[in-house]
Design a protein around this motif. Structure first.
Motif, short mmCIF file in Angstrom:
data_model
loop_
_atom_site.label_atom_id
_atom_site.label_comp_id
_atom_site.label_asym_id
_atom_site.label_seq_id
_atom_site.Cartn_x
_atom_site.Cartn_y
_atom_site.Cartn_z
N PRO A 278 0.82 -1.23 0.00
CA PRO A 278 0.00 0.00 0.00
C PRO A 278 0.84 1.27 0.00
N PHE A 279 1.94 1.28 0.74
CA PHE A 279 2.81 2.46 0.80
C PHE A 279 3.35 2.78 -0.59
N THR A 280 3.86 1.77 -1.28
CA THR A 280 4.43 1.98 -2.61
C THR A 280 3.37 2.46 -3.60
N LEU A 281 2.20 1.85 -3.57
CA LEU A 281 1.14 2.19 -4.52
C LEU A 281 0.67 3.63 -4.33
N ILE A 282 0.57 4.06 -3.09
CA ILE A 282 0.10 5.43 -2.84
C ILE A 282 1.17 6.44 -3.24
N PHE A 283 2.43 6.13 -2.99
CA PHE A 283 3.51 7.01 -3.47
C PHE A 283 3.49 7.08 -5.00
N LYS A 284 3.23 5.96 -5.66
CA LYS A 284 3.16 5.95 -7.13
C LYS A 284 2.00 6.80 -7.62
N ARG A 285 0.86 6.69 -6.95
CA ARG A 285 -0.31 7.46 -7.36
C ARG A 285 -0.04 8.95 -7.22
N ALA A 286 0.81 9.31 -6.26
CA ALA A 286 1.16 10.71 -6.07
C ALA A 286 2.17 11.20 -7.09
N GLY A 287 2.70 10.27 -7.93
CA GLY A 287 3.62 10.67 -8.97
C GLY A 287 5.08 10.45 -8.67
N LEU A 288 5.38 9.71 -7.61
CA LEU A 288 6.77 9.41 -7.27
C LEU A 288 7.22 8.20 -8.10
N LEU A 290 10.06 6.73 -8.49
CA LEU A 290 10.99 5.79 -7.86
C LEU A 290 10.42 5.23 -6.56
N ALA A 291 9.10 5.16 -6.47
CA ALA A 291 8.46 4.74 -5.22
C ALA A 291 8.94 3.37 -4.76
N ALA A 292 9.01 2.41 -5.68
CA ALA A 292 9.40 1.05 -5.30
C ALA A 292 10.82 1.00 -4.77
N VAL A 294 12.57 3.54 -3.48
CA VAL A 294 12.64 4.28 -2.22
C VAL A 294 12.11 3.43 -1.07
N MET A 295 10.94 2.82 -1.26
CA MET A 295 10.36 2.00 -0.20
C MET A 295 11.19 0.74 0.05
N ASN A 296 11.80 0.21 -1.00
CA ASN A 296 12.67 -0.96 -0.82
C ASN A 296 13.85 -0.60 0.08
N ALA A 297 14.40 0.60 -0.12
CA ALA A 297 15.51 1.06 0.72
C ALA A 297 15.05 1.26 2.17
N VAL A 298 13.84 1.79 2.33
CA VAL A 298 13.31 1.98 3.68
C VAL A 298 13.09 0.64 4.37
N ILE A 299 12.55 -0.33 3.63
CA ILE A 299 12.34 -1.66 4.19
C ILE A 299 13.66 -2.29 4.59
N LEU A 300 14.70 -2.07 3.79
CA LEU A 300 16.02 -2.61 4.12
C LEU A 300 16.51 -2.03 5.45
N THR A 301 16.34 -0.73 5.64
CA THR A 301 16.74 -0.12 6.92
C THR A 301 15.88 -0.67 8.06
N ALA A 302 14.60 -0.95 7.78
CA ALA A 302 13.71 -1.51 8.80
C ALA A 302 14.18 -2.89 9.22
N VAL A 303 14.61 -3.69 8.25
CA VAL A 303 15.10 -5.04 8.55
C VAL A 303 16.39 -4.98 9.36
#
Length: 483
Positions: A278-288, A290-292, A294-303
């Motif tokens: 959902p986070f990636t899809l909403i960022f994409k809808r907003a026009g970002l 590189l959403a996937a 960016v969120m992949n990098a955030v998830i990596l930091t979360a892990v």
């Protein structure tokens, strides 16, 4: 020459600042459960049902944290809730709670480093996954062998990335809801779409309890840090309130934004990967665009954050058990910078061995993961019963609440509600298995429960322990709180 086998409160260094204590708990409870799988709760119970479930579980977690805070400020020790279970209930329960929690995070560390390998395949699919897993494990080991202040600083900044991401998501989400971004205003229409806001009634809400409970796990790390906090009497209560409100608001607001933009019937709410989260899809809808990434990098930091805090808490729990006589004594030794190095090495090795079973025996690996799935709720159950006994003993022995540096409100409602909800969540893990009496599924899902019971019974038989009478419980406040 410095004595390396001192008592628990003097061998570790009180190097965790207030903001570090809050961020360790916050970082431990914000991860893939929010960024990737949060949408499943909306799909299961509708927007209203999901929000209600998270609020109820959030209230329970608040009571648990205040219960832990009352005990931790009275006696700040590392690996606190296992120690409290042994002092306020029965030494056998302390033994079972300590090994239960250590096993949980030792195994989950293996799960997290495996997840890191999957994440890295998004960018570098040709590199073997085990290389990334070992890299993350080595990085986390290095962070944990540094002085605790350095560990806290690293965890602070890693967790800050997640917090900033959530704040940006909330702002972007609101702009999408009102059509300022994305070109189409959804408003709040999805909250009343078809069967919304409540889908499936009370059974669905109870089902979301399980998802919410897993998401909130990690908040109890505040208790684990008590023995190394610079000023537990002040930092722990403040961290409890800050962490509770931040976690609850982040989850509730994020779910509300997702539910407003995506209807509960959307298949994307069940996305199991970051590309369709959902986070990636909403960022994409907003026009970002590189959403996937960016969120992949955030998830990596979360892990990395989850592995880092998990390594810290499991190492301190093993150290604490050694000093309480629940584990071999050498696990209680520390090096000059105050790190329990033998406990750290043992925890790292177990995590590595668990990870390696994914190569030699995938079924064994999944069995280990399933075994640890309920251990967090069992730990919460132990915190609630320990606080209930502590407060009753404190009053019975003639003490006044004003003597406590911090006291939990609404006693005994808090621990009783926590005991009831934790029991419901544990039973609700896989109720369908009981419908068909599938013994294999029942065993895999609930195996951590009999394991804890076995640990409790065996220690009780070997050590001849008994339930401590309330008038014999040691409720004297610690004099080692450096204020």
């Amino acid at each position: 020459m410095e004595n390396k086998e001192q008592t628990p409160d003097h061998s570790l260094r009180r190097g965790l600042k207030q903001r570090y204590v809050s961020m360790i708990a916050l970082g431990g409870s914000i991860g893939t459960g929010l960024f990737v799988t949060s949408g499943s709760s909306i799909s299961q119970a509708g927007p209203g049902g999901a929000i209600v479930a998270y609020i109820i579980m959030g209230i329970m977690v608040y009571f648990l944290m205040t219960s832990l805070g009352e005990m931790a400020t009275n006696m700040p020790v590392t690996g606190s809730f296992a120690t409290y279970a042994g002092k306020y209930v029965d030494p056998a329960l302390g033994f079972a709670m300590g090994w239960n929690y250590w096993f949980d995070y030792a195994i989950n560390n293996a799960v997290e480093i495996s997840t890191a390998a999957i994440i890295m395949k998004f960018w570098l699919p040709g590199v073997p996954g085990w290389i990334w897993s070992l890299t993350v494990l080595l990085l986390v080991f290095i962070l944990n062998i540094l002085a605790v202040g350095n560990f806290g600083a690293a965890e602070f900044w890693i967790s800050a990335i997640k917090v900033v991401t959530i704040l940006i998501f909330l702002v972007v989400g609101v702009l999408v809801i009102f059509g300022i971004l994305g070109g189409h205003a959804t408003g709040l229409s999805n909250f009343t779409y078809k069967k919304a806001p409540f889908v499936g009634g009370i059974p669905s809400i109870i089902g979301v309890f399980v998802v919410a409970g897993f998401s909130f796990q990690g908040t109890e790390m505040i208790g684990v840090t008590a023995g190394e906090s610079q000023n537990p009497g002040k930092s722990i209560p403040k961290a409890i309130h800050q962490t509770f409100w931040r976690i609850l608001l982040f989850y509730i607001l994020s779910i509300a934004v997702i539910a407003a933009i995506l209807p509960y019937t959307s298949k994307y709410l069940l996305g199991s990967s970051i590309t369709i989260s959902p986070f990636t899809l909403i960022f994409k809808r907003a026009g970002l665009a590189l959403a996937a990434s960016v969120m992949n990098a955030v998830i990596l930091t979360a892990v990395i954050s989850a592995t880092n805090s998990g390594m810290y808490s499991s190492t301190r729990m093993l150290y604490s058990m050694a000093n309480n006589g629940y584990a071999p004594k050498f696990f209680g030794r520390v090096i000059k910078n105050g790190i329990p190095v033998y406990s750290l090495i043992a925890t790292t090795v177990i995590g590595l061995l668990a990870f390696l079973t994914s190569f030699v025996g995938p079924k064994i690996y999944m069995w280990l993961v399933d075994c640890s799935s309920l251990t967090g709720f069992i730990a919460w159950w132990g915190i609630a019963i320990s606080h209930y006994r502590f407060r009753r003993a404190f009053v019975k022995q003639g003490h006044r609440l004003s003597e406590l540096k911090y006291h939990a409100e609404l006693f005994p409602l808090g621990p009783i509600l926590s005991l009831v909800l934790c029991t419901i969540v544990i039973i609700a893990q896989n109720p369908s298995a009981f419908t068909s009496w599938n013994w294999y599924e029942i065993g895999i899902t609930y195996i951590s429960v009999p394991l804890v019971i076995i640990l409790y019974i065996v220690y009780k038989i070997v050590k001849h322990t008994k339930l401590i009478p309330l008038d014999k419980v040691d409720v004297k406040p610690s004099t080692k709180d450096h204020e």
